[in-house]
Design a protein around this motif. Structure first.
Motif, short mmCIF file in Angstrom:
data_model
loop_
_atom_site.label_atom_id
_atom_site.label_comp_id
_atom_site.label_asym_id
_atom_site.label_seq_id
_atom_site.Cartn_x
_atom_site.Cartn_y
_atom_site.Cartn_z
N PHE A 1 15.88 -29.92 -15.85
CA PHE A 1 14.96 -29.47 -16.76
C PHE A 1 13.73 -30.42 -16.14
CE2 PHE A 1 17.08 -27.60 -20.43
CZ PHE A 1 16.37 -26.15 -20.04
N ARG A 2 13.88 -31.62 -16.01
CA ARG A 2 12.74 -32.56 -15.44
C ARG A 2 12.33 -32.24 -13.92
NH1 ARG A 2 8.68 -35.32 -16.86
NH2 ARG A 2 8.07 -37.10 -15.91
N GLU A 3 13.27 -31.72 -13.12
CA GLU A 3 13.10 -31.44 -11.87
C GLU A 3 12.09 -30.08 -11.84
OE1 GLU A 3 16.67 -30.98 -9.74
OE2 GLU A 3 17.15 -33.16 -9.48
N ALA A 4 12.79 -29.17 -12.64
CA ALA A 4 12.04 -28.01 -12.89
C ALA A 4 10.39 -28.13 -13.35
CB ALA A 4 12.60 -26.90 -13.70
N GLU A 5 10.32 -29.10 -14.60
CA GLU A 5 8.90 -29.38 -14.70
C GLU A 5 8.09 -29.96 -13.55
OE1 GLU A 5 9.41 -31.85 -17.87
OE2 GLU A 5 10.36 -30.23 -19.35
N MET A 6 8.72 -30.75 -12.63
CA MET A 6 8.07 -31.50 -11.79
C MET A 6 7.79 -30.48 -10.80
SD MET A 6 7.53 -34.84 -12.44
CE MET A 6 7.18 -35.29 -10.88
N LEU A 7 8.65 -29.61 -10.40
CA LEU A 7 8.24 -28.57 -9.42
C LEU A 7 7.16 -27.56 -9.79
CD1 LEU A 7 9.04 -27.27 -6.69
CD2 LEU A 7 10.57 -25.75 -7.77
N ALA A 8 7.22 -27.27 -11.24
CA ALA A 8 5.86 -26.48 -11.58
C ALA A 8 4.66 -27.08 -11.60
CB ALA A 8 6.45 -26.01 -13.34
N PHE A 9 4.88 -28.38 -11.86
CA PHE A 9 3.62 -29.26 -11.83
C PHE A 9 2.97 -29.52 -10.43
CE2 PHE A 9 1.77 -33.48 -11.42
CZ PHE A 9 0.73 -33.51 -12.23
#
Length: 246
Positions: free
Chosen positions: A54-62
Protein backbone atom coordinates in the motif's frame (compact mmCIF):
# COMPACT_ATOMS: atom_id res chain seq x y z
CA UNK A 1 -24.64 -38.23 13.40
CA UNK A 2 -24.44 -36.90 9.86
CA UNK A 3 -27.44 -34.65 10.42
CA UNK A 4 -25.83 -33.18 13.54
CA UNK A 5 -22.60 -32.40 11.60
CA UNK A 6 -24.60 -30.82 8.82
CA UNK A 7 -26.44 -28.66 11.34
CA UNK A 8 -23.12 -27.62 12.96
CA UNK A 9 -21.62 -26.91 9.56
CA UNK A 10 -24.57 -24.77 8.58
CA UNK A 11 -24.55 -22.99 11.91
CA UNK A 12 -20.80 -22.34 11.64
CA UNK A 13 -21.08 -21.03 8.09
CA UNK A 14 -23.98 -18.78 9.09
CA UNK A 15 -22.02 -17.47 12.05
CA UNK A 16 -18.98 -16.71 9.88
CA UNK A 17 -21.09 -14.85 7.33
CA UNK A 18 -22.75 -12.95 10.16
CA UNK A 19 -19.34 -12.00 11.62
CA UNK A 20 -18.01 -10.81 8.25
CA UNK A 21 -21.06 -8.72 7.52
CA UNK A 22 -21.07 -7.17 10.96
CA UNK A 23 -19.90 -3.58 11.11
CA UNK A 24 -17.12 -4.38 13.60
CA UNK A 25 -15.54 -6.97 11.34
CA UNK A 26 -15.80 -4.67 8.27
CA UNK A 27 -14.12 -1.84 10.12
CA UNK A 28 -11.35 -4.15 11.32
CA UNK A 29 -10.98 -5.51 7.77
CA UNK A 30 -10.27 -1.99 6.49
CA UNK A 31 -7.78 -1.62 9.33
CA UNK A 32 -6.02 -4.75 8.03
CA UNK A 33 -6.60 -6.70 11.29
CA UNK A 34 -8.75 -9.19 9.34
CA UNK A 35 -8.72 -10.26 5.73
CA UNK A 36 -11.41 -8.37 3.81
CA UNK A 37 -12.19 -11.52 1.78
CA UNK A 38 -12.48 -14.36 4.33
CA UNK A 39 -12.53 -12.53 7.66
CA UNK A 40 -9.53 -14.45 9.10
CA UNK A 41 -7.01 -12.70 11.38
CA UNK A 42 -3.98 -11.28 9.57
CA UNK A 43 -0.53 -12.58 10.53
CA UNK A 44 2.32 -10.18 11.16
CA UNK A 45 4.21 -10.96 7.93
CA UNK A 46 1.13 -10.71 5.75
CA UNK A 47 0.08 -7.52 7.44
CA UNK A 48 3.53 -6.00 6.94
CA UNK A 49 3.63 -7.11 3.30
CA UNK A 50 0.27 -5.53 2.55
CA UNK A 51 1.21 -2.33 4.35
CA UNK A 52 4.43 -2.10 2.31
CA UNK A 53 2.53 -2.64 -0.94
CA UNK A 54 0.00 0.00 0.00
CA UNK A 55 2.81 2.37 0.84
CA UNK A 56 4.56 1.68 -2.47
CA UNK A 57 1.31 2.27 -4.34
CA UNK A 58 0.78 5.54 -2.51
CA UNK A 59 4.35 6.68 -3.27
CA UNK A 60 3.95 5.73 -6.94
CA UNK A 61 0.69 7.64 -7.20
CA UNK A 62 2.30 10.62 -5.48
CA UNK A 63 5.24 10.58 -7.91
CA UNK A 64 2.91 10.37 -10.91
CA UNK A 65 0.86 13.26 -9.60
CA UNK A 66 3.99 15.32 -9.00
CA UNK A 67 5.25 14.59 -12.53
CA UNK A 68 1.90 15.66 -13.99
CA UNK A 69 2.00 18.90 -12.02
CA UNK A 70 5.59 19.59 -13.12
CA UNK A 71 4.61 18.97 -16.75
CA UNK A 72 1.63 21.31 -16.46
CA UNK A 73 3.79 23.98 -14.83
CA UNK A 74 6.38 23.64 -17.61
CA UNK A 75 3.72 23.99 -20.31
CA UNK A 76 2.24 26.98 -18.50
CA UNK A 77 5.65 28.67 -18.33
CA UNK A 78 6.25 28.02 -22.05
CA UNK A 79 2.85 29.42 -22.98
CA UNK A 80 3.41 32.48 -20.77
CA UNK A 81 6.82 33.09 -22.33
CA UNK A 82 5.41 32.70 -25.85
CA UNK A 83 2.56 35.07 -25.06
CA UNK A 84 4.99 37.67 -23.74
CA UNK A 85 7.05 37.37 -26.92
CA UNK A 86 3.95 37.85 -29.09
CA UNK A 87 2.94 40.90 -27.07
CA UNK A 88 6.41 42.42 -27.47
CA UNK A 89 6.33 41.75 -31.22
CA UNK A 90 2.94 43.42 -31.53
CA UNK A 91 4.17 46.43 -29.55
CA UNK A 92 7.23 46.80 -31.80
CA UNK A 93 5.12 46.41 -34.93
CA UNK A 94 2.67 49.07 -33.76
CA UNK A 95 5.54 51.44 -32.97
CA UNK A 96 7.03 50.90 -36.43
CA UNK A 97 3.64 51.40 -38.08
CA UNK A 98 3.13 54.58 -36.10
CA UNK A 99 6.50 55.87 -37.27
CA UNK A 100 5.96 55.05 -40.93
CA UNK A 101 2.37 56.30 -40.84
CA UNK A 102 3.56 59.89 -40.59
CA UNK A 103 3.23 61.60 -43.99
CA UNK A 104 6.27 62.49 -46.07
CA UNK A 105 4.78 65.90 -46.78
CA UNK A 106 4.77 68.84 -44.40
CA UNK A 107 1.25 69.72 -45.51
CA UNK A 108 -2.01 68.72 -43.92
CA UNK A 109 -5.20 67.77 -45.82
CA UNK A 110 -6.63 70.80 -47.61
CA UNK A 111 -10.38 71.30 -47.95
CA UNK A 112 -10.50 74.76 -49.55
CA UNK A 113 -12.48 74.91 -52.81
CA UNK A 114 -10.14 77.52 -54.39
CA UNK A 115 -7.12 75.31 -53.80
CA UNK A 116 -4.74 74.99 -56.80
CA UNK A 117 -3.34 71.46 -56.81
CA UNK A 118 -0.68 71.97 -59.49
CA UNK A 119 0.70 75.07 -57.83
CA UNK A 120 0.72 73.28 -54.49
CA UNK A 121 2.73 70.33 -55.85
CA UNK A 122 5.23 72.61 -57.60
CA UNK A 123 5.63 74.67 -54.44
CA UNK A 124 6.43 71.43 -52.56
CA UNK A 125 9.54 71.07 -54.77
CA UNK A 126 8.33 68.61 -57.40
CA UNK A 127 9.30 69.16 -61.04
CA UNK A 128 6.25 68.11 -63.02
CA UNK A 129 7.90 68.80 -66.37
CA UNK A 130 10.51 66.08 -65.73
CA UNK A 131 7.97 63.45 -64.66
CA UNK A 132 5.86 62.35 -67.65
CA UNK A 133 4.26 59.53 -65.65
CA UNK A 134 1.98 61.94 -63.76
CA UNK A 135 -0.32 64.60 -65.23
CA UNK A 136 -1.30 67.27 -62.70
CA UNK A 137 -3.78 70.07 -63.31
CA UNK A 138 -5.33 72.68 -61.04
CA UNK A 139 -7.81 70.23 -59.54
CA UNK A 140 -6.80 66.72 -60.69
CA UNK A 141 -3.97 64.24 -61.07
CA UNK A 142 -3.77 61.31 -63.49
CA UNK A 143 -1.36 58.48 -64.14
CA UNK A 144 -0.74 54.74 -64.23
CA UNK A 145 -0.09 52.83 -61.01
CA UNK A 146 0.08 49.14 -60.21
CA UNK A 147 -2.49 48.10 -57.59
CA UNK A 148 -2.61 44.91 -55.56
CA UNK A 149 -5.97 43.12 -55.51
CA UNK A 150 -7.93 42.93 -52.28
CA UNK A 151 -9.00 39.26 -52.31
CA UNK A 152 -6.59 37.83 -54.89
CA UNK A 153 -3.15 39.29 -54.13
CA UNK A 154 -2.11 39.92 -57.71
CA UNK A 155 -0.87 43.19 -59.22
CA UNK A 156 -2.71 44.99 -62.03
CA UNK A 157 -1.91 48.16 -63.94
CA UNK A 158 -4.65 50.75 -63.44
CA UNK A 159 -5.24 54.31 -64.58
CA UNK A 160 -5.78 56.48 -61.48
CA UNK A 161 -7.65 59.77 -61.40
CA UNK A 162 -7.45 62.05 -58.36
CA UNK A 163 -10.32 64.53 -58.70
CA UNK A 164 -10.77 67.36 -56.19
CA UNK A 165 -14.07 68.38 -57.75
CA UNK A 166 -15.63 64.92 -57.24
CA UNK A 167 -13.56 64.54 -54.07
CA UNK A 168 -12.51 61.00 -54.96
CA UNK A 169 -9.64 58.81 -56.14
CA UNK A 170 -10.96 56.56 -58.93
CA UNK A 171 -9.10 53.92 -60.93
CA UNK A 172 -9.89 52.54 -64.40
CA UNK A 173 -8.57 49.82 -66.66
CA UNK A 174 -7.15 52.33 -69.16
CA UNK A 175 -6.96 56.03 -70.04
CA UNK A 176 -10.42 56.06 -71.64
CA UNK A 177 -12.00 56.29 -68.17
CA UNK A 178 -15.14 54.62 -69.47
CA UNK A 179 -15.87 52.26 -66.59
CA UNK A 180 -14.47 52.67 -63.09
CA UNK A 181 -13.02 49.56 -61.46
CA UNK A 182 -13.13 51.06 -57.99
CA UNK A 183 -12.40 54.14 -55.97
CA UNK A 184 -11.99 55.93 -52.66
CA UNK A 185 -13.79 59.01 -51.39
CA UNK A 186 -11.72 61.69 -49.66
CA UNK A 187 -13.61 61.18 -46.38
CA UNK A 188 -12.33 57.58 -46.21
CA UNK A 189 -8.62 58.35 -46.76
CA UNK A 190 -6.84 58.31 -43.41
CA UNK A 191 -3.12 57.99 -44.21
CA UNK A 192 -0.72 57.95 -47.16
CA UNK A 193 2.80 56.61 -46.63
CA UNK A 194 5.66 54.63 -48.13
CA UNK A 195 5.61 50.90 -47.30
CA UNK A 196 8.91 50.88 -45.41
CA UNK A 197 7.98 47.66 -43.59
CA UNK A 198 7.49 45.83 -46.90
CA UNK A 199 4.11 44.58 -45.71
CA UNK A 200 3.34 42.90 -49.03
CA UNK A 201 5.28 41.11 -51.73
CA UNK A 202 5.66 43.90 -54.25
CA UNK A 203 7.19 43.88 -57.75
CA UNK A 204 9.17 46.94 -56.64
CA UNK A 205 9.28 47.42 -52.84
CA UNK A 206 11.14 50.76 -53.04
CA UNK A 207 8.32 52.28 -55.10
CA UNK A 208 5.44 50.85 -53.07
CA UNK A 209 3.23 53.17 -51.06
CA UNK A 210 -0.02 52.74 -49.12
CA UNK A 211 -3.35 54.53 -49.05
CA UNK A 212 -5.04 53.60 -45.80
CA UNK A 213 -8.80 53.91 -45.42
CA UNK A 214 -11.14 53.05 -42.56
CA UNK A 215 -11.88 49.58 -43.96
CA UNK A 216 -8.77 48.53 -45.95
CA UNK A 217 -5.31 49.52 -47.15
CA UNK A 218 -4.56 50.00 -50.85
CA UNK A 219 -1.04 48.99 -51.93
CA UNK A 220 0.20 50.89 -54.98
CA UNK A 221 3.44 50.90 -56.98
CA UNK A 222 4.59 53.96 -58.90
CA UNK A 223 6.74 53.82 -62.05
CA UNK A 224 9.50 56.08 -60.62
CA UNK A 225 10.56 57.48 -57.21
CA UNK A 226 9.54 61.02 -58.24
CA UNK A 227 6.13 59.79 -59.40
CA UNK A 228 5.64 58.06 -56.04
CA UNK A 229 6.47 61.24 -54.11
CA UNK A 230 4.11 63.31 -56.29
CA UNK A 231 1.25 60.84 -55.82
CA UNK A 232 1.76 60.77 -52.05
CA UNK A 233 1.64 64.59 -51.79
CA UNK A 234 -1.34 64.75 -54.14
CA UNK A 235 -3.43 62.10 -52.40
CA UNK A 236 -2.66 63.48 -48.97
CA UNK A 237 -4.27 66.80 -49.86
CA UNK A 238 -7.53 64.85 -50.04
CA UNK A 239 -7.00 62.69 -46.94
CA UNK A 240 -9.98 64.11 -45.06
CA UNK A 241 -10.06 61.08 -42.76
CA UNK A 242 -6.61 61.96 -41.39
CA UNK A 243 -6.88 63.11 -37.75
CA UNK A 244 -3.41 62.67 -36.23
CA UNK A 245 -2.20 66.29 -36.39
CA UNK A 246 -5.53 68.06 -36.78
Amino acid sequence: MEKVQQIKHKNGFSKRVQDITSSKTIVQGFQLDYCWFCGRPMTGKVLLFIQVKFREAEMLAFQEERMKREELERKLQEETKLREQLVQQQIKMREQQAKQARPLTRYLPIRKQEFNLKQHIETAGHHLDTCPHVVVTDNSCRGFLHKMGNKIKTWHKRWFVFDRVKRSLIYYTDKNEMKARGGIYFQAIEEVYVDHLKSVKSPNPKLTFCVKTYDRTYYLVAPTPEAMRIWIDVIFTGAEGYQQFL
